[in-house]
Design a protein around this motif. Structure first.
Motif, PDB file in Angstrom:
ATOM      1  N   PHE A 186      13.611  -3.268  10.238  1.00 40.54           N
ATOM      2  CA  PHE A 186      14.144  -2.533   9.309  1.00 40.54           C
ATOM      3  C   PHE A 186      14.662  -3.195   7.866  1.00 40.54           C
ATOM      4  O   PHE A 186      14.320  -2.913   6.934  1.00 40.54           O
ATOM      5  N   ALA A 187      15.413  -4.350   8.325  1.00 37.68           N
ATOM      6  CA  ALA A 187      15.893  -5.130   7.255  1.00 37.68           C
ATOM      7  C   ALA A 187      14.731  -5.723   6.348  1.00 37.68           C
ATOM      8  O   ALA A 187      14.771  -5.732   5.167  1.00 37.68           O
ATOM      9  N   ALA A 188      13.453  -6.154   6.999  1.00 42.18           N
ATOM     10  CA  ALA A 188      12.556  -6.767   6.441  1.00 42.18           C
ATOM     11  C   ALA A 188      11.801  -5.621   5.561  1.00 42.18           C
ATOM     12  O   ALA A 188      11.447  -6.004   4.296  1.00 42.18           O
ATOM     13  N   THR A 189      11.677  -4.346   6.197  1.00 41.46           N
ATOM     14  CA  THR A 189      10.778  -3.390   5.388  1.00 41.46           C
ATOM     15  C   THR A 189      11.752  -2.949   4.279  1.00 41.46           C
ATOM     16  O   THR A 189      11.102  -2.603   3.130  1.00 41.46           O
ATOM     17  N   SER A 190      12.915  -2.997   4.552  1.00 43.97           N
ATOM     18  CA  SER A 190      13.820  -2.640   3.422  1.00 43.97           C
ATOM     19  C   SER A 190      13.836  -3.540   2.000  1.00 43.97           C
ATOM     20  O   SER A 190      13.690  -3.195   0.919  1.00 43.97           O
ATOM     21  N   LEU A 191      13.533  -4.854   2.467  1.00 39.29           N
ATOM     22  CA  LEU A 191      13.123  -5.806   1.272  1.00 39.29           C
ATOM     23  C   LEU A 191      11.942  -5.560   0.621  1.00 39.29           C
ATOM     24  O   LEU A 191      11.846  -5.773  -0.410  1.00 39.29           O
ATOM     25  N   ILE A 192      11.002  -5.147   1.569  1.00 39.69           N
ATOM     26  CA  ILE A 192       9.700  -4.791   1.070  1.00 39.69           C
ATOM     27  C   ILE A 192       9.858  -3.845   0.075  1.00 39.69           C
ATOM     28  O   ILE A 192       9.267  -3.653  -1.081  1.00 39.69           O
ATOM     29  N   GLY A 248      19.916   0.130  -9.635  1.00 37.37           N
ATOM     30  CA  GLY A 248      20.900   1.065  -8.464  1.00 37.37           C
ATOM     31  C   GLY A 248      19.931   1.891  -7.498  1.00 37.37           C
ATOM     32  O   GLY A 248      20.343   2.008  -6.013  1.00 37.37           O
ATOM     33  N   THR A 249      18.900   2.511  -7.923  1.00 32.05           N
ATOM     34  CA  THR A 249      18.030   3.387  -6.991  1.00 32.05           C
ATOM     35  C   THR A 249      17.366   2.459  -5.918  1.00 32.05           C
ATOM     36  O   THR A 249      17.152   2.723  -4.789  1.00 32.05           O
ATOM     37  N   ALA A 250      16.841   1.536  -6.583  1.00 34.12           N
ATOM     38  CA  ALA A 250      16.083   0.491  -5.708  1.00 34.12           C
ATOM     39  C   ALA A 250      16.963  -0.126  -4.457  1.00 34.12           C
ATOM     40  O   ALA A 250      16.393  -0.520  -3.430  1.00 34.12           O
ATOM     41  N   LEU A 251      18.154  -0.374  -4.975  1.00 35.34           N
ATOM     42  CA  LEU A 251      19.067  -1.282  -4.127  1.00 35.34           C
ATOM     43  C   LEU A 251      19.762  -0.241  -3.101  1.00 35.34           C
ATOM     44  O   LEU A 251      19.870  -0.421  -1.848  1.00 35.34           O
ATOM     45  N   PHE A 252      19.307   1.336  -3.199  1.00 37.78           N
ATOM     46  CA  PHE A 252      19.961   2.146  -2.174  1.00 37.78           C
ATOM     47  C   PHE A 252      19.099   1.936  -1.169  1.00 37.78           C
ATOM     48  O   PHE A 252      20.037   2.215   0.059  1.00 37.78           O
ATOM     49  N   GLY A 253      17.997   1.565  -0.795  1.00 45.43           N
ATOM     50  CA  GLY A 253      17.186   1.431   0.433  1.00 45.43           C
ATOM     51  C   GLY A 253      18.129   0.359   1.244  1.00 45.43           C
ATOM     52  O   GLY A 253      18.127   0.425   2.515  1.00 45.43           O
ATOM     53  N   LEU A 254      18.677  -0.677   0.715  1.00 41.60           N
ATOM     54  CA  LEU A 254      19.475  -1.661   1.567  1.00 41.60           C
ATOM     55  C   LEU A 254      20.696  -1.046   2.175  1.00 41.60           C
ATOM     56  O   LEU A 254      21.027  -1.633   3.133  1.00 41.60           O
TER      57      LEU A 254
END
Length: 125
Positions: free
Chosen positions: A76-82, A95-101
């Protein structure tokens, strides 16, 4: 040996993740053109397919967390970075992009919920 148990909130969250990632994958696979048209900048077909792949991978990781596999959390951590990279490249705001993290942090936090004094995280293999 005692069987592993997880708190009901952990189970509910994993089920929600399975449903959400299934929906996301299906959306990208079958409605990718519509999704692309509704973004600030149109997204290539290959980018949509990458996002569908990320959703399918996350679906698998959700199922593997049910099977007590710690590597699935790191997946999950890896796909969140992708996804972060893709979101930034298609013009979403930081901000929107970082929301996935935040999703990774929430998952980690939920895995800390204890049942009978043992967290789901501690039960992961």
């Amino acid at each position: 040996m005692e069987s592993k148990q997880r708190h009901g909130c952990v189970t509910a969250w994993l089920i929600l993740m399975i449903i959400a990632n299934s929906f996301t994958s299906i959306t990208y696979l079958f409605l990718g053109d519509t999704v692309s048209q509704n973004l600030p900048t149109p997204v290539s077909k290959s980018m949509i397919m990458t996002l569908a792949f990320v959703g399918i991978a996350n679906l698998i990781f959700s199922i593997m967390l049910f099977q007590w596999k710690k590597w699935a959390f790191w997946g999950f951590a890896a796909t969140s970075l992708i996804a972060l990279g893709i979101n930034l490249s298609i013009g979403l705001g930081l901000g929107t992009a970082l929301f996935g993290l935040a999703g990774v942090a929430i998952l980690y936090g939920i895995l800390q919920i204890k049942k009978d004094g043992i967290s789901a995280w501690d039960n992961l293999e």
